[in-house]
Scaffold this motif. Sequence first.
Motif, PDB file in Angstrom:
ATOM      1  N   THR A  31      22.323  -7.060  -0.091  1.00 22.42           N
ATOM      2  CA  THR A  31      21.734  -8.092  -0.943  1.00 22.42           C
ATOM      3  C   THR A  31      22.247  -7.950  -2.365  1.00 22.42           C
ATOM      4  OG1 THR A  31      19.734  -8.114   0.431  1.00 22.42           O
ATOM      5  CG2 THR A  31      19.572  -9.097  -1.756  1.00 22.42           C
ATOM      6  N   TRP A  32      22.305  -6.729  -2.844  1.00 24.08           N
ATOM      7  CA  TRP A  32      22.831  -6.453  -4.192  1.00 24.08           C
ATOM      8  C   TRP A  32      24.264  -6.950  -4.319  1.00 24.08           C
ATOM      9  CZ3 TRP A  32      20.947  -4.589  -8.767  1.00 24.08           C
ATOM     10  CH2 TRP A  32      21.886  -4.142  -9.714  1.00 24.08           C
ATOM     11  N   ASP A  33      25.065  -6.671  -3.313  1.00 21.83           N
ATOM     12  CA  ASP A  33      26.478  -7.077  -3.360  1.00 21.83           C
ATOM     13  C   ASP A  33      26.641  -8.587  -3.409  1.00 21.83           C
ATOM     14  OD1 ASP A  33      27.203  -4.423  -3.292  1.00 21.83           O
ATOM     15  OD2 ASP A  33      27.543  -4.372  -1.127  1.00 21.83           O
ATOM     16  N   SER A  34      25.664  -9.308  -2.865  1.00 16.84           N
ATOM     17  CA  SER A  34      25.757 -10.769  -2.847  1.00 16.84           C
ATOM     18  C   SER A  34      25.298 -11.406  -4.153  1.00 16.84           C
ATOM     19  CB  SER A  34      24.915 -11.330  -1.687  1.00 16.84           C
ATOM     20  OG  SER A  34      23.524 -11.158  -1.943  1.00 16.84           O
ATOM     21  N   MET A  35      24.707 -10.610  -5.042  1.00 17.18           N
ATOM     22  CA  MET A  35      24.173 -11.153  -6.290  1.00 17.18           C
ATOM     23  C   MET A  35      25.259 -11.281  -7.350  1.00 17.18           C
ATOM     24  SD  MET A  35      20.554  -9.136  -6.750  1.00 17.18           S
ATOM     25  CE  MET A  35      19.174  -9.359  -5.626  1.00 17.18           C
ATOM     26  N   SER A  36      25.019 -12.192  -8.286  1.00 14.85           N
ATOM     27  CA  SER A  36      25.881 -12.306  -9.460  1.00 14.85           C
ATOM     28  C   SER A  36      25.479 -11.240 -10.469  1.00 14.85           C
ATOM     29  CB  SER A  36      25.718 -13.685 -10.092  1.00 14.85           C
ATOM     30  OG  SER A  36      24.408 -13.826 -10.646  1.00 14.85           O
ATOM     31  N   PRO A  37      26.347 -10.929 -11.442  1.00 14.67           N
ATOM     32  CA  PRO A  37      25.967  -9.951 -12.482  1.00 14.67           C
ATOM     33  C   PRO A  37      24.675 -10.339 -13.199  1.00 14.67           C
ATOM     34  CG  PRO A  37      28.315 -10.364 -12.565  1.00 14.67           C
ATOM     35  CD  PRO A  37      27.747 -11.355 -11.585  1.00 14.67           C
ATOM     36  N   GLU A  38      24.475 -11.633 -13.419  1.00 20.37           N
ATOM     37  CA  GLU A  38      23.260 -12.072 -14.105  1.00 20.37           C
ATOM     38  C   GLU A  38      22.027 -11.822 -13.241  1.00 20.37           C
ATOM     39  OE1 GLU A  38      25.975 -13.877 -13.701  1.00 20.37           O
ATOM     40  OE2 GLU A  38      26.783 -13.981 -15.751  1.00 20.37           O
ATOM     41  N   GLN A  39      22.141 -12.074 -11.945  1.00 20.04           N
ATOM     42  CA  GLN A  39      21.021 -11.824 -11.049  1.00 20.04           C
ATOM     43  C   GLN A  39      20.703 -10.338 -10.968  1.00 20.04           C
ATOM     44  OE1 GLN A  39      22.729 -13.835  -7.614  1.00 20.04           O
ATOM     45  NE2 GLN A  39      21.141 -15.432  -7.699  1.00 20.04           N
ATOM     46  N   ARG A  40      21.736  -9.520 -10.934  1.00 20.56           N
ATOM     47  CA  ARG A  40      21.518  -8.066 -10.891  1.00 20.56           C
ATOM     48  C   ARG A  40      20.792  -7.592 -12.144  1.00 20.56           C
ATOM     49  NH1 ARG A  40      27.586  -6.217  -8.846  1.00 20.56           N
ATOM     50  NH2 ARG A  40      27.418  -7.110  -6.726  1.00 20.56           N
ATOM     51  N   ALA A  41      21.209  -8.099 -13.290  1.00 16.51           N
ATOM     52  CA  ALA A  41      20.560  -7.713 -14.547  1.00 16.51           C
ATOM     53  C   ALA A  41      19.088  -8.117 -14.534  1.00 16.51           C
ATOM     54  CB  ALA A  41      21.279  -8.344 -15.731  1.00 16.51           C
TER      55      ALA A  41
END
Length: 290
Positions: free
Chosen positions: A23-33
């Motif tokens: 799930t983390w890998d599928s996120m954008s940098p903004e979503q991860r932040a």
Amino acid sequence: MVLRLPDDYRIDPEDPRAPLQETWDSMSPEQRARVVAMLPSEFTLEAAPPPEGDTHTKAATGARFTLDAFFRRIGRRIYISSNLAVYYPGERYFAPDVLAVRDVEPHDREKWVVSTEGRGLDLAIEVHVLGSRQKDEIENVERYARLGIEEYFYFDRRRRILQGYRLPSAREGSVARPCVYRPIVPQEGRFSSEVLGLDIMLEGDRLRFLHGSDVVLEADELITRLGAALNEALASKEDAERRAQAEADRAQAEADRAQAEADRAALLEKDLAEARAELDRLRRAKDPPG
């Protein structure tokens, strides 16, 4: 604009977890932040472990500050913290009493999110004082090994027991069960920590860290030693200043005596010149020119 998170990720306030790695890998940098910002670094009384009082706090924070100060003095890049919320992907959070991660910047953090940092913990130390020993003595031995934490030390302060565990290295043959700890066998009461590059032992009811044959000083011991060294240096400085002043006084006295002798010699020379002049005058008066 509000960033939408993937549908398969939700944060449960009663059981906050970092997303699974896929799930983390599928996120954008903004979503991860956004996810990292949403993960709590403090917890309600229901979610947090029960408090154990000053005895527990002093043992844990004392070890943390001792290690952190030592590694800063020798210039080694190793992150040391205490009771920091740690989030492995999809795992229930935990907060070891002391944790260490090698070769990372030791700047201040509010939480350790493995997916963000790019690595998990290298070492965890748990201190037991009150309550059930089940978590620290049994459950963490299984869980920390499964998470790949290289070393785990368990300190039962009341019973004055220290136990150490380490994951087998590849050269030791760990293909079948790579995530099972092996006990660290102490040598003369000292447990070696490959992560810290130090030995750990008990001295009464407290943890001690050793670098070779030298004990790593705790904060109060370091302050006492530095204070004694400073007092000794100040005493030596004052003694040197006294000796220098005494020498200067002696030199001044010698200079004053020398000046007095010079003044006396000059006065005698003046009196002698006047006596000679008077003698010549008298001679001229006695024998006037014919």
